[in-house]
Scaffold this motif. Structure first.
Motif, PDB file in Angstrom:
ATOM      1  N   ILE A 154     -12.331  -5.396   2.147  1.00 38.54           N
ATOM      2  CA  ILE A 154     -11.485  -5.642   3.326  1.00 38.54           C
ATOM      3  C   ILE A 154     -10.126  -4.981   3.135  1.00 38.54           C
ATOM      4  O   ILE A 154      -9.568  -4.391   4.072  1.00 38.54           O
ATOM      5  N   GLN A 155      -9.572  -5.075   1.946  1.00 44.64           N
ATOM      6  CA  GLN A 155      -8.284  -4.449   1.653  1.00 44.64           C
ATOM      7  C   GLN A 155      -8.349  -2.944   1.889  1.00 44.64           C
ATOM      8  O   GLN A 155      -7.491  -2.361   2.566  1.00 44.64           O
ATOM      9  N   ARG A 156      -9.408  -2.309   1.357  1.00 46.70           N
ATOM     10  CA  ARG A 156      -9.549  -0.858   1.493  1.00 46.70           C
ATOM     11  C   ARG A 156      -9.785  -0.463   2.956  1.00 46.70           C
ATOM     12  O   ARG A 156      -9.191   0.512   3.440  1.00 46.70           O
ATOM     13  N   THR A 190     -13.670  -7.574  14.199  1.00 49.22           N
ATOM     14  CA  THR A 190     -12.304  -7.934  13.829  1.00 49.22           C
ATOM     15  C   THR A 190     -12.206  -9.435  13.583  1.00 49.22           C
ATOM     16  O   THR A 190     -12.987 -10.223  14.119  1.00 49.22           O
ATOM     17  N   TYR A 191     -11.212  -9.793  12.780  1.00 46.79           N
ATOM     18  CA  TYR A 191     -10.973 -11.193  12.442  1.00 46.79           C
ATOM     19  C   TYR A 191      -9.472 -11.444  12.503  1.00 46.79           C
ATOM     20  O   TYR A 191      -8.681 -10.673  11.931  1.00 46.79           O
ATOM     21  N   ALA A 196     -12.346  -0.013  14.475  1.00 46.97           N
ATOM     22  CA  ALA A 196     -13.637  -0.586  14.081  1.00 46.97           C
ATOM     23  C   ALA A 196     -14.793   0.244  14.636  1.00 46.97           C
ATOM     24  O   ALA A 196     -14.741   0.736  15.767  1.00 46.97           O
ATOM     25  N   GLY A 197     -15.819   0.410  13.805  1.00 49.13           N
ATOM     26  CA  GLY A 197     -16.992   1.181  14.214  1.00 49.13           C
ATOM     27  C   GLY A 197     -18.227   0.298  14.347  1.00 49.13           C
ATOM     28  O   GLY A 197     -18.130  -0.942  14.376  1.00 49.13           O
ATOM     29  N   ASN A 198     -19.386   0.923  14.418  1.00 56.37           N
ATOM     30  CA  ASN A 198     -20.639   0.193  14.582  1.00 56.37           C
ATOM     31  C   ASN A 198     -20.877  -0.781  13.432  1.00 56.37           C
ATOM     32  O   ASN A 198     -20.746  -0.422  12.253  1.00 56.37           O
ATOM     33  N   GLU A 225      -2.672 -11.481  12.416  1.00 61.01           N
ATOM     34  CA  GLU A 225      -3.035 -10.083  12.209  1.00 61.01           C
ATOM     35  C   GLU A 225      -4.539  -9.892  12.392  1.00 61.01           C
ATOM     36  O   GLU A 225      -5.341 -10.714  11.955  1.00 61.01           O
ATOM     37  N   GLN A 226      -4.916  -8.797  13.050  1.00 61.69           N
ATOM     38  CA  GLN A 226      -6.326  -8.494  13.280  1.00 61.69           C
ATOM     39  C   GLN A 226      -6.833  -7.585  12.165  1.00 61.69           C
ATOM     40  O   GLN A 226      -6.403  -6.436  12.038  1.00 61.69           O
TER      41      GLN A 226
END
Length: 391
Positions: free
Chosen positions: A368-370, A342-343, A336-338, A384-385
Motif C-alpha cells: 500500500i505504501q509503494r 480506494t479506501y 486506480a486501475g482494474n 485521505e483516499q
C-alpha cells in the motif's frame, strides 16, 4: 547644608558600591550580557503535549528566510562544566546542539529564531523524564556550521578545555567513530529513503526507467553514490554541489540531468513550489536513518538519549511532526486501475491495520505504501483516499 570633605568621600563610596552591585545583579539575572552575549531568549521548554493524530492535510511548511551567518557562542561565566555531559545538561538546564544552518526542513532560522524538525524534536526529547525531572531544559542551537561533515566534528572542539557542544544533530548518517571519537544513538528519524525527482510530465516513473539516463546526486555524499553505483549500474550520474538552494531544480530544468536522487526528508523543502515532482518517494533498496552524535566517552548520555528517543517515537506528538515536515503534495500517484479500489483512512488506522483488513495480511502494508507513493508508512491522514492494490 554643606558637606565636609569626609562626608562627600563616604557618599561617593556608597554610590560606587551601589552601582557595582546593581551591575552585578543585572549581569547575574541576564539583564545585561555575559562575555559579550546578548540577553538570552525566553526559555523554550520541551513539552509532552499530544495532539489528536487525525487532522486534515494542511501545508504547514515554514518559508525559508535569509539566515544569519553561523556564529559560535562563547561559554557564559555561569556555565558549570561536568565530565558527565548528561549531568552538565541537568545542572545548567541547557543542551548545546551542533547544527548545520541552513538544512531545511531539518533545521533553519528565520530572523535568528530556530525552526525545523530537529528543533521541535529536541524539545520533545529533552522534555522527557530522563532530562527534565529537575526543571525544563533550554534548547540552544546557536552552535552552527556551514558544512554537514563539520556537525559531528564540533563535538571534538573545545573552548578553554570545555567542550563546545553537548550533542550533534543534522540528519547524521555517519557510522560509529566517524569522525574518530564520536558515537551515534538509535535513529530518531527513520523508514525514509532516497527519492527519485523528475520534471512534471516526465516519462520517468521508476528506477527501471533510468537505464541509459543521467542522474544527479549530491556532491560529497558517499552513501547516495554507493547506492546509485550498486542499484543503478546502467545509469550515469553527475555529482552536484548544493551551494545554491535551487540546485536540484536548476540541473533538472537546465537539462543537465534527466532526474535527481536525493534524501527524501531534505528533498521535500528543496523542490517545494517548483515544477518538479517525486516519481518515487522511496526507491527500492534505500533506507535512511538519522541519528544523534555524542562523544565516545559520553556512554551515560547515550543510554539516556536512546531511552528518551524510543519513548518520543511512540507519541502522537512525534507523528504530528512527521506529518508537518515531511508530507508533500508533489508526489506522483497513478489513478486506480482494474481490480484496485480506494479506501478512506479512519481515525486510529495504520497502514498495517489497513493492509490486514483490505489485503488479508498486515505485512502487505509496504504494498500500500509503494502503490500510494508514500515516503513513510506513518504519513497518512484521516480522510485521505488510499489506493488499495489487487488482493
Amino acid at each position: 547644608m554643606q558637606l565636609t570633605t569626609g562626608a562627600k568621600r563616604f557618599l561617593g563610596l556608597v554610590a560606587s558600591v551601589a552601582i557595582v552591585y546593581g551591575a552585578y545583579y543585572a549581569w547575574q539575572h541576564g539583564l545585561i550580557g555575559k562575555h559579550g552575549d546578548t540577553q538570552p531568549a525566553a526559555l523554550d521548554v520541551g513539552n509532552n503535549s499530544q495532539s489528536a493524530p487525525a487532522t486534515p492535510s494542511t501545508d504547514q511548511g515554514t518559508t525559508q528566510a535569509a539566515t544569519q551567518q553561523p556564529t559560535q557562542q562563547p561559554i557564559p561565566a555561569s556555565f558549570t562544566p561536568n565530565a558527565d555531559t548528561r549531568q552538565q545538561i541537568l545542572q545548567n538546564h541547557v543542551v548545546r546542539i551542533s547544527v548545520e544552518n541552513p538544512s531545511e526542513p531539518i533545521y533553519g532560522e528565520t530572523n535568528g529564531t530556530p525552526h525545523g524538525f530537529n528543533y521541535e524534536f529536541a524539545k520533545l526529547l529533552f522534555g522527557q523524564p530522563e532530562f527534565n525531572a529537575n526543571g525544563p531544559i533550554r534548547i540552544d542551537t546557536h552552535h552552527e556550521v556551514n558544512a554537514y561533515k563539520d556537525v559531528p566534528r564540533q563535538l571534538l572542539a573545545s573552548d578553554n578545555g570545555v567542550p563546545a557542544v553537548d550533542i550533534a544533530m543534522d540528519g547524521l548518517t555517519f557510522p560509529d567513530n566517524t569522525p574518530s571519537g564520536v558515537l551515534y544513538t538509535n535513529p530518531y528519524l527513520d523508514d525514509f529513503g532516497y527519492a527519485l525527482i523528475v520534471r512534471k510530465g516526465s516519462p520517468l516513473h521508476s528506477a527501471a526507467d533510468l537505464a541509459g539516463k543521467t542522474v544527479g546526486i549530491l556532491q560529497g555524499d558517499p552513501d547516495v553514490k554507493a547506492f546509485v553505483t550498486r542499484q543503478l549500474p546502467n545509469t550515469q550520474f553527475v555529482e552536484v554541489n548544493d551551494a545554491d538552494d535551487q540546485f536540484i531544480t536548476k540541473v533538472i530544468d537546465g537539462h543537465q540531468v534527466d532526474a535527481f536522487i536525493y534524501d527524501y526528508p531534505f528533498a521535500v523543502e528543496s523542490i517545494k513550489g517548483s515544477d518538479l515532482k517525486f516519481a518515487q518517494t522511496k526507491l527500492d533498496g534505500s533506507s535512511i536513518s538519522y541519528k544523534i552524535g555524542v562523544r565516545a566517552n559520553d556512554q551515560n548520555l547515550l543510554v539516556y538519549l536512546n531511552s528518551a528517543i524510543g519513548r518520543v517515537k511512540q507519541t502522537p506528538a512525534y507523528l504530528d511532526l512527521l506529518r508537518k515536515y515531511f508530507r508533500s503534495d508533489q508526489a506522483d500517484v497513478i489513478a486506480a486501475g482494474n481490480g484496485e479500489h480506494t479506501y478512506a483512512v479512519k481515525r486510529g488506522d495504520t497502514l498495517n491495520t489497513i493492509a490486514a483488513a483490505q489485503l488479508g495480511a498486515g505485512a502487505r502494508y509496504r504494498d500500500i505504501q509503494r502503490r500510494n507513493n508514500l515516503p513513510n508508512p506513518n504519513l497518512i491522514l484521516v480522510g485521505e483516499q488510499l489506493i488499495i492494490p489487487v488482493r
